[in-house]
Every structure is written in C-alpha cells, then in structure tokens.
Design an enzyme around this catalytic site. Structure first.
Site, short mmCIF file in Angstrom:
data_model
loop_
_atom_site.label_atom_id
_atom_site.label_comp_id
_atom_site.label_asym_id
_atom_site.label_seq_id
_atom_site.Cartn_x
_atom_site.Cartn_y
_atom_site.Cartn_z
N LYS A 185 -36.05 -46.86 -20.42
CA LYS A 185 -37.42 -46.73 -19.93
C LYS A 185 -38.06 -45.42 -20.37
O LYS A 185 -39.23 -45.37 -20.68
CB LYS A 185 -37.43 -46.83 -18.41
CG LYS A 185 -37.74 -48.24 -17.96
CD LYS A 185 -37.85 -48.30 -16.47
CE LYS A 185 -36.56 -47.87 -15.84
NZ LYS A 185 -36.51 -48.06 -14.41
N GLU A 223 -35.16 -48.30 -10.99
CA GLU A 223 -36.05 -47.21 -10.61
C GLU A 223 -37.47 -47.66 -10.97
O GLU A 223 -37.69 -48.10 -12.10
CB GLU A 223 -35.68 -45.95 -11.40
CG GLU A 223 -36.49 -44.77 -10.93
CD GLU A 223 -36.28 -43.50 -11.76
OE1 GLU A 223 -35.51 -43.52 -12.73
OE2 GLU A 223 -36.92 -42.49 -11.41
N ARG A 283 -23.45 -52.65 -21.31
CA ARG A 283 -24.89 -52.58 -21.51
C ARG A 283 -25.30 -53.56 -22.60
O ARG A 283 -24.53 -53.81 -23.52
CB ARG A 283 -25.23 -51.19 -22.04
CG ARG A 283 -25.88 -50.27 -21.08
CD ARG A 283 -26.17 -48.97 -21.80
NE ARG A 283 -27.58 -48.91 -22.16
CZ ARG A 283 -28.53 -48.53 -21.32
NH1 ARG A 283 -28.23 -48.20 -20.09
NH2 ARG A 283 -29.79 -48.49 -21.70
P1 ATP Z 1 -33.74 -44.89 -17.94
O1 ATP Z 1 -33.50 -45.02 -19.42
O2 ATP Z 1 -35.03 -44.20 -17.60
O3 ATP Z 1 -32.54 -44.45 -17.17
P2 ATP Z 1 -33.07 -47.59 -17.48
O4 ATP Z 1 -33.66 -48.38 -18.60
O5 ATP Z 1 -31.64 -47.24 -17.50
O6 ATP Z 1 -34.00 -46.33 -17.43
P3 ATP Z 1 -32.88 -48.09 -14.60
O7 ATP Z 1 -33.99 -48.36 -13.66
O8 ATP Z 1 -32.13 -46.82 -14.51
O9 ATP Z 1 -33.46 -48.26 -16.10
O10 ATP Z 1 -31.89 -49.32 -14.57
C1 ATP Z 1 -31.80 -50.29 -13.54
C2 ATP Z 1 -30.55 -51.09 -13.70
O11 ATP Z 1 -30.56 -51.80 -14.92
C3 ATP Z 1 -29.30 -50.22 -13.72
O12 ATP Z 1 -28.34 -50.82 -12.87
C4 ATP Z 1 -28.85 -50.23 -15.14
O13 ATP Z 1 -27.47 -50.16 -15.25
C5 ATP Z 1 -29.36 -51.57 -15.64
N1 ATP Z 1 -29.62 -51.48 -17.07
C6 ATP Z 1 -30.47 -50.65 -17.70
N2 ATP Z 1 -30.40 -50.81 -19.03
C7 ATP Z 1 -29.51 -51.80 -19.26
C8 ATP Z 1 -29.00 -52.44 -20.44
N3 ATP Z 1 -29.41 -52.10 -21.64
N4 ATP Z 1 -28.08 -53.42 -20.30
C9 ATP Z 1 -27.67 -53.78 -19.07
N5 ATP Z 1 -28.10 -53.22 -17.93
C10 ATP Z 1 -29.00 -52.23 -18.01
#
Ligand code: ATP
Ligand code: MG
Length: 620
Positions: free
Chosen positions: A353, A122, A343
């Site tokens: 984020k 996003e 994750r």
């Molecule tokens: P928010 O906390 O605002 O939801 P986010 O950090 O999860 O933000 P996104 O843009 O929703 O960010 O994530 C984009 C992609 O990155 C998604 O497919 C998500 O699964 C992956 N992602 C986010 N955080 C992690 C993490 N800590 N480890 C692995 N993949 C991640």
C-alpha cells in the site's frame, strides 16, 4: 419469477439495484406477494441461495432481506433441506474446484473447539490482490472449511496514514469479493484495554520507557546492545508513560519497549517498541489519545481478546511469531494458533500500500481504481471477473512456498468467464481507414439482418448487422489485398477485389472496389476481414491497451522501485464501432472481432466516444 433472474449475476455490484428494490419491498412485508408463501418467495429465495456471491451473505444481512431470507428458511424447513442438499453437492464440487492443485489440509489444531479467523487490514489504502489472498483464505477457513466466524478488524493504530474513506472502500471491496465478515471491529475500539495492558506489562517489569534516538536504537538492536534505559525502575517507567499520554514535548521523546531480549538471534525479539506518541488526530477517536500501540503489541492482544482461534497470516511475520506468543504468555491471556502462508507476489507489480500510495499521489495513474493498478477495483475495471479472481487465489491455497506469479495464468483463467458473456462487435481503426464500394449486391443482399451477438451463446440475444454498397476497411487489411483476390467479408460473404486505389506518395490505399460473390466458398479464401457498412449510426470509440507500471520482474528489498517506473503505460486507438455498441453497459465485456476482449469503461454519450479497455487474455 422473472425478476428473480436479476439475482443470478455472480457480482454484487450488478445486483445492487435489484437488491435495494427487494429490500425496500420487504421492509413492511413478510412475504413477497400477499400474506402467505407463494412461488415468488420460493423462486427468489432459491435464486439468492443458489448464487455463490449471495448464498452465504444474505443469511447474515441484518436488514429486511436478511430477516425474510432466514424466515423462509426456518418457517419452511423443507425448502431449506432440499436446498441444503443441493448446496452441499455444489459446495463439494466448488471446494474441489477451488482446492484443485492446492492442499487445504494443513492440519489446523483444535478446530473441533470452533474456528474464528480474522483479516486485519490497515485502513490506509484500497485493497490489492495480495489482500484478497489473505482475506479469501481467512474467509475460506471460517466459512467453507469450518462453520466458523470471520472477523474483519481494521488495524487503525497509526492515525497518520488512516481515514474513514479507506474503511468504507475496504468494506466495499470485501463485499465485491463475496466476503462478508460476521463481525467488523477496529483496533481503536480497544485503546483503553491496550493502554491498561501496557501499564500491566510495565508493572510486571516486562517493559520499559526508552528515549534512545531512533538511529541509535536501530544500531543497538542490530548489534545486540542493551539500551541505557533497560533497567530503570517501574516507577520511572510508569511516570514516563503518563508523560507520553499527555503528548507533551517531553513525552514525545519517549517510547515503550517490551523487555524480551537484548541479543536473541531472532531480531524481532530484541525489545520491540510497543507504544509511541502521535499527535495526529485519529479518524475515529479524535484527539482522545496521544499514544498508540504498535502492530506488534496490538495484534496478539486483540486476537486473544476477540476470540480469534487461528490467526492465518503471511509468512513475512514469521520472525514475529515467538514475540506474538511472548506477549500472550506475559500478559496471561488466551493463546492463539498461528498459521502462516506465503505472500502473493506478481511479476512487474507492486503489492504494498505504501508504494501504491506513492504511485497514486504522484499522478502516475488516474487513481486507486486505475486499470493499471493491482487493486481489486483496478483489476476489476480492467476486466477481471470476481469468480475468476476467487478461483485463481483459492487454487493456490495456504501453502508456504513463495513464488512470483505471472499474470498470464491469471488472465487466461479469466477468459473462460468473459468469453461466453461477451457479445461480438466490429471495430475499424480510424487511422487511414479505407472506403470501399461494393457492386453486384441485390436489394435482398442489402437488407439489415438480425444475427446472434455470440456465435455459441444464443442467450445473449441478437444484434442488427447492416449491409451497404459503401463500406469501411482498415488500412492494414486493404494494403494486403491483391488485384482480383477473393476475400471474405466477415458475417456477409465473399467478394472479389476489382480495383485498388493507392496514394502515390504515401503508398497508402485510399479506395477499394469490390464485387460481391456470395456464392463463393469462405473456406477457400485466405483473408477474412472486418468491415463496416457506412449507413448505420457508427459509434466512435477509444480503445486502450495498458502495460505494466514497472519494468523489472522483481524489485529487490534494497532497490528503489522508482528507478523502474515504466514511462509509457497506455496506448490509445480511435476506432469506429458498429451501431450495436450503444447497447453495451458500463462494466460489461465484449469482443471486437479480430482485436480482442474489451470492457466498457464509459458509455458513449453527448457526442463523447465510448471508452473501452483491452482485457488481457494471457497471450502476449
Ligand atoms: P503496507 O505495505 O503499507 O504494509 P500492506 O499492503 O501490507 O500495506 P496491510 O493492511 O498491512 O497491507 O495488510 C493487511 C493484511 O493483508 C495483512 O494480514 C497482510 O499480511 C495481508 N497481505 C498484504 N499483502 C499481501 C500479499 N501480497 N499477499 C498476501 N497477503 C498480504
Ligand atoms: Mg503490511
């Protein structure tokens, strides 16, 4: 041929300038020199092909460099074949190295029918290292494990959080990681399609409009109670959806929910919301739309529509997998395989984020690229090298075990990459610095000398070491000396401490007299100390050390991270460095002998000191 050297750096940013020069050179040319193939083409081509950050990427460039690169490869297949064989060998080694300790053999089904993966960020913040894992794994399966396609789809369905700034930042950060999607798209490209799908799903009786208050809805979903609107007629539901589309006050009261289940044990199946109103103008579609699909509705549709074959995503979405499949089945669209991996979590680190946005907005850090931030830019500014980051993440592989990583291994892995390229320098803490006078030096002993910048890597070249009768010591070293003790002045030789002057009240050393004793054996002294000759252009510098932003290893779901913010996260020292420091460029790493590794964040100029950040090496 000499200029091809510029393309050997494992870092896209460092190659930005030569790449731009090559591009402008090639705009109106088919070959680098003249009108036929020359050694210049071969060397530059092979260098780009052999560099791991450019090898796959340049091929997909749509500019003149990409055209030239592919032209050389197709016109002169013998070059390509030789290179392909070399690359295959290297790739095998690399894959083996990447996968060491991790199994990539996860048995993805139907890969023989082609592989298309996707990374759907996003655009609401900068990439953090959790994203790097998601992006690198999808890239790995698309481009290394299979000859497939990688899509980067900006999931821009919530205009309240998103902006073009973040789209640009994310695209750039991906390129830093050496990830070049074959296709970049936006969820907003498909608002019309998704709108039509919503009408379709309402018409088939599989979705309904709901105006239950938010809290009441949460309560009902939790308890497994049906909404009072669950059985309204298709006509009414459609009318309310049209009202929503206008963004009117009445429309804003409503949302659309999929009619999946009231009380399924999996709460993600309890009639999830699929469309809601938002009047904030969208950064790409402006005010065309007042209604936006939710993540739950958007992702299964777009994955199917865009030809994704395997959706690799984090297992936080695990509960939503049945829902994902339900949407595809109910809409009668092509189904997509899902693989979920764990994750990436680090101790004392926020990887969300939303939370990082708060930290930036509250001014706790200097910005998204602050060296304390777990963003790609932040850790890079702190001294992480991209190849090391890639290696670290790929080593973990797509496993499902959730672990809380420690930063120690992360940084100690990095040390392997920075050590050979870090020139050695001398820095003396300015606080209570001690002047020393050296006697017994001949004119020859005092002549400046060219010394290697690195004891083991002659390729880094040499630096000038100045010798003098007037030299500087750190207080801490001076304090440890004993009368008539023989010490070693690093990179010079032994000396005997003849006189120590101390300040009676503070007990601090204020002066030292030494007698040079170059014939002495440095193996026999206990103290090897750093010192600096005063007659050289000493460079003032500020060196920073950083601590974690939060104080708790793992913040639980029900805990407020703001309770655990670390009040002091930076320590600054003011030092003097040897004159050679002026040759270091911003972003380059170096070592202050006996202190540690540092990365230059700001070059010294106009009387301003150099600014350097300590690069952790995993040692406490
Ligand atoms: P928010 O906390 O605002 O939801 P986010 O950090 O999860 O933000 P996104 O843009 O929703 O960010 O994530 C984009 C992609 O990155 C998604 O497919 C998500 O699964 C992956 N992602 C986010 N955080 C992690 C993490 N800590 N480890 C692995 N993949 C991640
Ligand atoms: Mg998320």
């Amino acid at each position: 041929m000499k200029r091809a050297l510029e393309f050997t750096k494992p870092d896209f940013k460092a190659m930005d300038k030569p790449m731009k020069e090559l591009e402008s050179h090639l705009i109106l040319r088919s070959y680098i020199v003249g009108y036929g193939l020359t050694l210049a083409d071969l060397v530059v081509w092979a260098t780009l092909r052999g560099n791991r950050v450019t090898s796959g990427a340049v091929k997909r460039f749509t500019n003149s460099t990409g055209r030239w690169f592919n032209f050389i490869e197709t016109m002169y297949p013998w070059i390509g074949q030789g290179a392909a064989e070399m690359a295959a060998g290297a790739m095998k080694k690399k894959a083996a190295a990447s996968a060491a300790g991790a199994s990539y053999n996860i048995g993805l089904p139907d890969t023989d029918k082609g592989v298309v993966t996707r990374f759907p960020p996003e655009p609401s913040g900068y990439l953090h290292i959790g994203h790097a894992k998601a992006a690198l794994l999808n890239d790995y399966f698309a481009h290394e494990a299979y000859k497939g396609t990688l899509i980067c789809r900006f999931d821009d369905t919530n205009p309240s959080n998103e902006s073009q700034e973040f789209v640009d930042a994310i695209t750039y950060d991906l390129s830093l990681l050496g990830i070049f999607p074959d296709r970049i798209s936006f969820s907003s490209d498909y608002f019309q399609e998704m709108y039509e799908d919503c009408i379709k799903i309402i018409k088939s009786g599989n979705a309904y409009a709901d105006d239950t208050e938010k809290e009441q809805m949460q309560h009902e979903r939790f308890e497994g109670i049906a909404s009072k609107r669950r059985d309204e007629s298709v006509e009414d539901n459609l009318a309310r959806f049209s009202e929503m589309k206008t963004g009117s006050e009445e429309g804003q009261r409503w949302c659309i929910r999929a009619k999946i289940s009231v009380d399924d044990t999996n709460k993600a199946m309890r009639d999830p919301v699929i469309y809601r109103c938002n009047l904030t103008p969208h950064h790409r579609t402006g005010d065309t739309w007042k209604i936006y699909p939710t993540y739950d509705f958007c992702v299964p549709i777009l994955d199917s529509l865009e030809g994704v074959t395997h959706a690799l995503r984090t297992n936080e979405y695990n509960d939503r997998n049945p829902q994902y499949a339900w949407f595809q089945k109910t809409l009668g669209i092509r189904s997509v395989h899902i693989w979920d991996f764990s994750r990436l979590n680090f101790i004392k680190t926020l990887l969300s984020k939303r939370k990082l946005t708060k930290i930036v907005d509250q001014g706790m850090v200097w910005g998204w690229d602050d060296p304390r931030m777990p963003t790609i830019r932040g850790i890079r500014r702190r001294g992480m090298t991209i190849p090391s980051l890639r290696e670290y993440i790929l080593k973990q592989g797509p496993s499902r075990n959730i672990i809380n990583m420690d930063w120690t291994t992360f940084w100690s892995n990095n040390r392997k990459y920075i050590d050979p390229t870090s020139p050695r320098h001398t820095g003396i803490d300015q606080e209570d610095m001690v002047p020393g006078t050296v006697s017994g030096a001949t004119d020859a002993d005092l002549k400046p000398q060219e010394k290697p910048k690195h004891p083991k890597n002659p390729e880094l070249g040499t630096k000038t070491v100045y010798y003098s009768k007037d030299i500087l010591f750190e207080q801490e070293d001076a304090k440890s000396f004993k009368q008539d003790e023989e010490i070693t002045l690093m990179n010079w030789g032994n000396a005997i401490v003849r006189k120590i002057t101390t300040d009676a009240t503070s007990g601090k050393v204020t002066g030292l007299d030494l007698e040079l004793h170059l014939a002495g054996d440095f193996k026999k002294t206990e103290k090897k100390v750093t010192w600096l000759a005063r007659d050289q252009k000493l460079v003032p510098a500020e060196i920073y050390e950083f601590d974690y932003l939060i104080t708790k290893d793992k913040i639980e779901k029900d805990e407020d991270f703001e309770q655990f913010l670390n009040p002091k996260t930076e320590i600054k020292h003011t030092i003097l460095a040897d004159c050679n420091l002026v040759n270091l460029k911003k972003g380059e790493s170096m070592q202050f002998e006996r202190k540690g590794y540092y990365i230059l964040d700001q070059e010294p100029k106009d009387g301003q000191p150099a600014i350097l950040f300590n690069i952790p090496t995993g040692k406490s």
